[in-house]
Design a protein around this motif. Structure first.
Motif, PDB file in Angstrom:
ATOM      1  N   PHE A  12       5.105  -0.221   5.431  1.00  0.00           N
ATOM      2  CA  PHE A  12       4.209   0.209   4.362  1.00  0.00           C
ATOM      3  C   PHE A  12       4.186   1.724   4.178  1.00  0.00           C
ATOM      4  N   SER A  13       5.004   2.419   4.967  1.00  0.00           N
ATOM      5  CA  SER A  13       5.264   3.836   4.696  1.00  0.00           C
ATOM      6  C   SER A  13       6.420   3.992   3.722  1.00  0.00           C
ATOM      7  N   GLY A  14       7.040   2.871   3.356  1.00  0.00           N
ATOM      8  CA  GLY A  14       8.196   2.882   2.476  1.00  0.00           C
ATOM      9  C   GLY A  14       8.011   3.606   1.154  1.00  0.00           C
ATOM     10  N   LEU A  30       6.561   6.095  -6.347  1.00  0.00           N
ATOM     11  CA  LEU A  30       5.529   5.778  -5.359  1.00  0.00           C
ATOM     12  C   LEU A  30       4.674   4.595  -5.801  1.00  0.00           C
ATOM     13  N   VAL A  31       4.211   4.618  -7.037  1.00  0.00           N
ATOM     14  CA  VAL A  31       3.306   3.578  -7.532  1.00  0.00           C
ATOM     15  C   VAL A  31       4.018   2.235  -7.668  1.00  0.00           C
ATOM     16  N   SER A  43      10.665   2.777  11.711  1.00  0.00           N
ATOM     17  CA  SER A  43      10.706   1.360  11.336  1.00  0.00           C
ATOM     18  C   SER A  43      10.735   1.210   9.823  1.00  0.00           C
ATOM     19  N   GLY A  44       9.906   2.010   9.142  1.00  0.00           N
ATOM     20  CA  GLY A  44       9.902   1.979   7.682  1.00  0.00           C
ATOM     21  C   GLY A  44      11.232   2.430   7.114  1.00  0.00           C
ATOM     22  N   TRP A  45      11.807   3.485   7.716  1.00  0.00           N
ATOM     23  CA  TRP A  45      13.095   3.982   7.238  1.00  0.00           C
ATOM     24  C   TRP A  45      14.195   2.937   7.448  1.00  0.00           C
ATOM     25  N   VAL A  80      -3.591   0.654   5.315  1.00  0.00           N
ATOM     26  CA  VAL A  80      -2.522   1.617   5.597  1.00  0.00           C
ATOM     27  C   VAL A  80      -1.763   1.957   4.323  1.00  0.00           C
ATOM     28  N   LEU A  81      -1.443   0.942   3.526  1.00  0.00           N
ATOM     29  CA  LEU A  81      -0.692   1.160   2.285  1.00  0.00           C
ATOM     30  C   LEU A  81      -1.468   2.043   1.317  1.00  0.00           C
ATOM     31  N   CYS A  82      -2.767   1.795   1.174  1.00  0.00           N
ATOM     32  CA  CYS A  82      -3.596   2.592   0.259  1.00  0.00           C
ATOM     33  C   CYS A  82      -3.702   4.041   0.726  1.00  0.00           C
ATOM     34  N   VAL A  83      -3.955   4.232   2.017  1.00  0.00           N
ATOM     35  CA  VAL A  83      -4.107   5.586   2.550  1.00  0.00           C
ATOM     36  C   VAL A  83      -2.816   6.379   2.383  1.00  0.00           C
ATOM     37  N   ILE A  84      -1.693   5.763   2.720  1.00  0.00           N
ATOM     38  CA  ILE A  84      -0.407   6.452   2.615  1.00  0.00           C
ATOM     39  C   ILE A  84      -0.077   6.769   1.165  1.00  0.00           C
TER      40      ILE A  84
END
Length: 271
Positions: A31-33, A144-145, A9-11, A184-188
């Motif tokens: 949010f894995s983007g 990433l940031v 889904s992210g892809w 989720v965003l922070c952990v990834i």
């Protein structure tokens, strides 16, 4: 399989090629983007290291920037250009002016402001690469940031701003529970930064000539540069949300590019 659905889904949300469709689209997968985009950047940059000869190998990150942009269909750059075009519309607090601003976002054609913004964006990107200072591992962190900053602001404003939740706003932020998505965003992102740090010496060991390399000792300064980029981007983003009276993907794409530039040049300045 649910994890695969989240990643696919992210892809599918960010990338136009290769095509990938999840059995069920999971908005939280968006949010894995940041990690997916950083991975693509690293792959293209490594390709650059392989095909370029030693004297010009420092141009490898340009392969990463170009490859990432092409695979996303210039996703963020399009938002950056559309936002610039919207700034070309004079606003006099009237409904017609606001309608013209949102028409600029939807217009597939680029105006003078959008073309100028894109040229400036790529000139600054390539100028940063040409300075031969930043290693690929640090470029991955910048990628990433900057994506993290944009998605975090999207979640923050969608939960706290009335205009960000109105009918003009159209974004996946309205489809997720903000607190869960933030976690989720922070952990990834933290996991992605850890992978960058752990693999930097393995994948990019031949980049010892770069002044700015990814080392644990450089962590505090990278955090400071990220905080500066986030702070400046917050001021710009909040002004854009107030001006457009909405929160959309073009604004978030613009923040990706803007925060990327600020973070890049902060690193070049302070390291």
């Amino acid at each position: 399989m649910r994890i695969a659905d989240y990643l696919i889904s992210g892809w599918s949300f960010f990338f136009r090629w290769p095509l990938a469709n999840a059995r069920q689209f999971r908005p939280l997968g968006v949010f894995s983007g940041p990690v997916l985009q950083s991975l693509v950047f690293a792959i293209f940059s490594c390709f650059g290291l392989v095909v370029l000869s030693e004297p010009v190998r420092y141009w490898a990150p340009a392969f990463g920037l170009a490859g990432l942009s092409m695979l996303t269909g210039f996703f963020h750059e399009d938002g950056f250009a559309d936002t610039a075009d919207s700034l070309g519309v004079s606003k006099f607090d009237s409904g017609s002016s606001l309608e013209k601003i949102h028409t600029a976002f939807k217009d597939p054609r680029l105006g003078t402001f959008g073309v100028s913004a894109l040229v400036l964006l790529w000139v600054l990107r390539l100028n940063a690469v040409a300075q031969h200072e930043i290693s690929i591992a640090v470029w991955c962190c910048i990628c990433l940031v900057s994506r993290f900053i944009s998605l975090w602001f999207g979640l923050y404003f969608s939960a706290r701003s009335e205009v960000a939740r109105n009918a003009r706003s159209s974004h996946v932020m309205q489809s997720v529970e903000p607190v869960r998505a933030m976690i989720v965003l922070c952990v990834i992102t933290v996991a992605g930064l850890g992978v960058c740090a752990g693999l930097s010496e393995v994948l990019f060991a031949g980049q010892g000539q770069f002044a700015v390399r990814l080392q644990w000792s450089s962590g505090p300064l990278l955090i400071l540069c990220s905080a500066i980029a986030a702070g400046i981007s917050y001021l710009v983003f909040s002004a854009l949300v107030r001006r457009t009276e909405a929160l959309n993907g073009d604004l978030l794409g613009a923040v990706v590019c803007f925060s990327e530039l600020i973070l890049t040049y902060c690193i070049l300045r302070f390291f």
